[in-house]
Motif scaffolding. Sequence first.
Motif, PDB file in Angstrom:
ATOM      1  N   TYR A  84      -2.335   1.460  -3.850  1.00  0.00           N
ATOM      2  CA  TYR A  84      -1.121   0.801  -3.356  1.00  0.00           C
ATOM      3  C   TYR A  84      -0.470   1.632  -2.253  1.00  0.00           C
ATOM      4  N   GLU A  85      -0.413   2.951  -2.470  1.00  0.00           N
ATOM      5  CA  GLU A  85       0.212   3.845  -1.499  1.00  0.00           C
ATOM      6  C   GLU A  85      -0.493   3.818  -0.150  1.00  0.00           C
ATOM      7  N   GLN A  86      -1.821   3.572  -0.181  1.00  0.00           N
ATOM      8  CA  GLN A  86      -2.586   3.630   1.068  1.00  0.00           C
ATOM      9  C   GLN A  86      -2.671   2.297   1.803  1.00  0.00           C
ATOM     10  N   MET A  87      -2.046   1.271   1.223  1.00  0.00           N
ATOM     11  CA  MET A  87      -2.139  -0.062   1.823  1.00  0.00           C
ATOM     12  C   MET A  87      -1.617  -0.113   3.255  1.00  0.00           C
ATOM     13  N   GLU A  88      -0.598   0.730   3.555  1.00  0.00           N
ATOM     14  CA  GLU A  88       0.009   0.670   4.892  1.00  0.00           C
ATOM     15  C   GLU A  88      -0.985   1.011   6.017  1.00  0.00           C
ATOM     16  N   HIS A  89      -2.046   1.757   5.663  1.00  0.00           N
ATOM     17  CA  HIS A  89      -3.020   2.145   6.697  1.00  0.00           C
ATOM     18  C   HIS A  89      -3.980   1.015   7.035  1.00  0.00           C
ATOM     19  N   VAL A  90      -3.937  -0.035   6.215  1.00  0.00           N
ATOM     20  CA  VAL A  90      -4.936  -1.081   6.352  1.00  0.00           C
ATOM     21  C   VAL A  90      -4.566  -2.118   7.397  1.00  0.00           C
ATOM     22  N   LYS A  91      -3.324  -2.546   7.339  1.00  0.00           N
ATOM     23  CA  LYS A  91      -2.787  -3.550   8.274  1.00  0.00           C
ATOM     24  C   LYS A  91      -3.753  -4.701   8.560  1.00  0.00           C
ATOM     25  N   GLY A  92      -4.201  -4.844   9.819  1.00  0.00           N
ATOM     26  CA  GLY A  92      -5.029  -5.992  10.167  1.00  0.00           C
ATOM     27  C   GLY A  92      -6.491  -5.853   9.796  1.00  0.00           C
ATOM     28  N   ASN A  93      -6.844  -4.805   9.055  1.00  0.00           N
ATOM     29  CA  ASN A  93      -8.268  -4.529   8.828  1.00  0.00           C
ATOM     30  C   ASN A  93      -8.771  -4.904   7.441  1.00  0.00           C
TER      31      ASN A  93
END
Lengths: 232, 120
Positions: A84-93
Amino acid sequence: MEQIRPYINNEVFLLALVMGSFYLGIIVYKKTNITLLQPLLIAMLIIIPFLKITGIEYQTFYNHTRILNFMLGPSVVALGYVLYEQMEHVKGNVLSILTAVFVGSVVGIISVVLIAKAFGADKVLMASLAPKSVTTPIAISLAEKTGGIPALTAAFVVVCGIFGGLVGPVILRKIGVKSKIAKGLAMGSASHALGTARALEMGALEGAISGLAIGIMGIMTALLIPFAEMLF
Amino acid sequence: MVKGSFYILLFYFLGELLSKLIHGFIPGSVLGMILLFLALFFKILDPGKVRSVATTITKNMAVFFVPAGVGLMVYAELVSNSLVAIVAAITVSTALTIITVALIQERLEKRRKKGEVKHE
């Protein structure tokens, strides 16, 4: 040995032994900075000879330290928070990441099983090898479900992590991958936490994406392993 | 500590229940991880409630592998008998996984970026 065994063959001593040898492992790993000298590996190299010398059976050791083994379950659940914490790095990918890890998982499982089979491995060995690319607690529960040996899987996962951590960056350079997301994703998918440690050395984004890849790879592999059983 | 442990164990338990329902197709801990992720993502559970416990246990996870890892002492013979198969399978497959994931992600990323430019 016969005289001292009653004093050391108990929970308190054996748990202290595990923590102590792992602690020593962390110190050695940090001092030497050699990927191969994983704290887990060092702890095993201390504990296994110790048990052999003192004549404590593995099953006894396992029963006395089972609380640590139990903790594997909650730590897998806790990975949900890390994910959950790393979701922000995903964005459009999201879609490309899911596709890449899914195909990577399929290729990883099929190749490891078929190569082992070609070299004459039996069902137990194949079941123990199949989840090698995922983080140990997930790998162990998957191995148990498909008739593999959890201890073997734990060892294979570590070997896979060390190998991928060592050669991963070299491979990525050779095939000319530029994308930071692609690099981190490949490291985490193939070599879980050890791959992530190396990905972090490449950069923060690579590291974060690699951490994300551990979780996704775990889920994908858990979904695929039941089908992989057909190959055994 | 108590609060975080409770939520982690609650989601672990829910995962185990779900795993039983699907006849163990996926381990309960993995389902617990997915459920916890979904609860956080859809804002059903406040991340602050599990943050400290979750980071503590995941940061120190490797120590939990020791009891299983030491089990290797029982299988020394099996490993040395199949050493070639094991080493070949792990090294080739790991390299293939790295190459596959990296190339697919890079291709798809490039394609998406091109698409975005066209739309503009």
